[in-house]
Design a protein around this motif. Structure first.
Motif: not given
Ligand code: HEM
Length: 447
Positions: A129, A137, A141, A148, A286, A290, A336, A338, A389, A391, A395, A397
């Motif tokens: 993703l 996407h 997604r 979630f 992910a 994180t 990140t 782009r 944080a 994003s 995308h 989170c």
């Molecule tokens: C403090 C914890 C977390 C932080 C700081 C965080 C941060 C981020 C960020 C910054 C992105 C987007 C990156 C971009 O825009 O290029 C992202 C995407 C994502 N995160 Fe998290 N995340 C956290 C926890 C989690 C958790 C618990 C999950 C569990 C499912 C998760 C699943 C995802 C997924 C699947 C994406 C991709 C979404 C997409 O591209 O459509 N994250 N996260």
């Protein structure tokens, strides 16, 4: 071919595999690493922020320097922003894609694709993703998003509490009273929660933590060949592990996210096996790579600000905002990337087609235009939640609500249970540029 055969291969095929792996590394990381080292030597600030150890260890003064030069700094190879407004604009814009195109030209990217083993696709390779755009996407997604939603996450709240209590019981029963909080709690809680959501059996969780830790190295710009091989081997192991787990769930489905994704893959949604494995691997990784940093960074920050910790102990309703301030002040994902799809502008400044832009989430979150006195940690900050944080845009989170729930529950429960918790030794940072957190956080839990 068995999975072991796939790993080692016949003797005669090994030099070919090694040459493919080395070429893929050159295209994906080697050229970027070289460009970064060259740029840094010529004084390019964006390159120096990745290459110089002091700037990597404490990136915040560099963000200030970059922001002071304007909303968008265009360097020799990439552009970058530490401005909240410009970062927000780029992340939400359809003129910028989260592009997997990492090699310098289109034909080299095609070569890279042809060299990539579908059983070693990581978090920044399509069809992850993080590396694809609409309409693919949106389709993928949608298949995971239902697990979630705020409602689904609220329903997990009692289970997260139970898990946190159980882990702290184990720590309390342990001898000696000094533990590494990362291993015993900050990493264990999120990995257990996400493994339960995906239906991963308990005995597979510990090996999986190691696999994901190493696979996450692939997020680093200019990765060395040695680390690239470690990350690729770990990713391949993650795929093998998921292949077996998916086969098990196909025979005996449960009431978990992965079983539902498998049903969707086998049904009308036509998720390919590769899409299924890569998405599951991303969500698993992910889900804890994180959040471990959120919990670890929060404990270190609060122990360094005892007055704020005392206030939270007295007024536990403040934990939710404290979590937002930790996310803002020390963002677990610092940057990140782009790439622009056309000649365009950002904050009124020209950007040419194909320009890669490093979006410094950690820098945007210290922008004084949005956060007064941004370098002050303040758990009562009124607009802490305006951070980037997680994003923004398509995308954003997927796990943000889950991370917030886990962070607030983990921290409140930890300090209720061990009010005298104190550092016992020097914490060690992970040393990575993209993910910011601790590898070890030794603490004494009792008096
Ligand atoms: C403090 C914890 C977390 C932080 C700081 C965080 C941060 C981020 C960020 C910054 C992105 C987007 C990156 C971009 O825009 O290029 C992202 C995407 C994502 N995160 Fe998290 N995340 C956290 C926890 C989690 C958790 C618990 C999950 C569990 C499912 C998760 C699943 C995802 C997924 C699947 C994406 C991709 C979404 C997409 O591209 O459509 N994250 N996260």
């Amino acid at each position: 071919m068995t999975s072991t055969d796939q790993r080692s291969g016949p003797r005669s095929a090994r030099p070919v595999a090694a040459a493919r792996s080395a070429t893929a590394w050159v295209l994906k990381y080697g050229l970027t690493g070289l460009a970064l080292r060259l740029g840094a030597r010529q004084g390019d600030l964006l390159a120096r922020s990745v290459v110089e150890p002091a700037r990597r260890a404490d990136p915040f003064p560099t963000y200030d320097e970059i922001r002071a030069r304007g909303p968008l700094l265009t360097g020799r190879f990439v552009a970058g922003t530490a401005s909240h407004a410009a970062a927000n604009e780029i992340l939400r814009s359809d003129r910028f894609l989260a592009s997997p195109a990492v090699a310098p030209t289109k034909s080299l990217n095609r070569l890279l694709e042809s060299l990539t083993d579908p059983h070693a696709l990581g978090p920044v390779d399509p069809p992850s993703l993080l590396a694809i755009s609409a309409p693919e996407h949106t389709r993928i997604r949608k298949l995971v998003a239902y697990a979630f939603t705020p409602r689904a996450i609220n329903a997990l709240s009692a289970r997260v509490q139970e898990l946190a209590d159980g882990m702290l019981d184990t720590i309390a029963a342990g001898n000696p009273s000094t533990v590494d909080l990362i291993d015993a709690y900050a990493s264990l809680l999120p990995v257990t929660v996400i493994a339960e959501i995906l239906g991963v059996p308990e005995e597979l969780r510990q090996p999986f933590v190691k696999i994901v830790n190493e696979a996450a190295l692939s997020l680093e710009p200019g990765l060395s060949y040695r680390d690239y091989r470690r990350a690729t081997e770990a990713t391949r192991e993650g795929h093998r592990f998921l292949d077996e787990h998916i086969a098990r769930l196909r025979r005996d489905p449960g009431d978990d996210l992965l079983s539902r994704m498998i049903a969707a893959a086998d049904g009308s949604d036509r998720l390919s096996d590769t899409e299924l494995r890569v998405t599951a691997l991303l969500v698993l990784g992910a889900g804890f790579e994180t959040t471990v940093n959120l919990i670890g960074n929060a404990v270190a920050l609060l122990l360094a600000h005892p007055d704020q910790l005392d206030r939270l102990k007295a007024e536990p309703e403040g934990w939710a905002n404290a979590v937002e301030e930790v996310l803002r002040y020390e963002s677990p994902v610092q940057v990140t990337l782009r790439v622009s799809t056309a000649d365009t502008t950002v904050a009124g400044l020209p950007v040419r087609e194909g320009q890669a832009v490093v979006v410094m989430l950690g820098g945007a979150n210290r922008d004084p235009a949005v956060f007064p006195e941004p370098n002050r940690f303040d758990t009562t900050r009124a607009n802490a939640r305006e951070h980037l944080a997680f994003s923004a845009g398509p995308h954003f989170c997927l796990g943000a609500q889950l991370a917030r729930l886990e962070g607030a529950t983990a921290l409140r429960t930890l300090f209720e249970r061990f009010p005298d918790l104190a550092l016992d030794g020097t914490p060690t940072r992970r040393g990575t540029r993209v993910l910011r957190g601790y590898r070890r956080l030794p603490v004494r839990v009792g008096a």
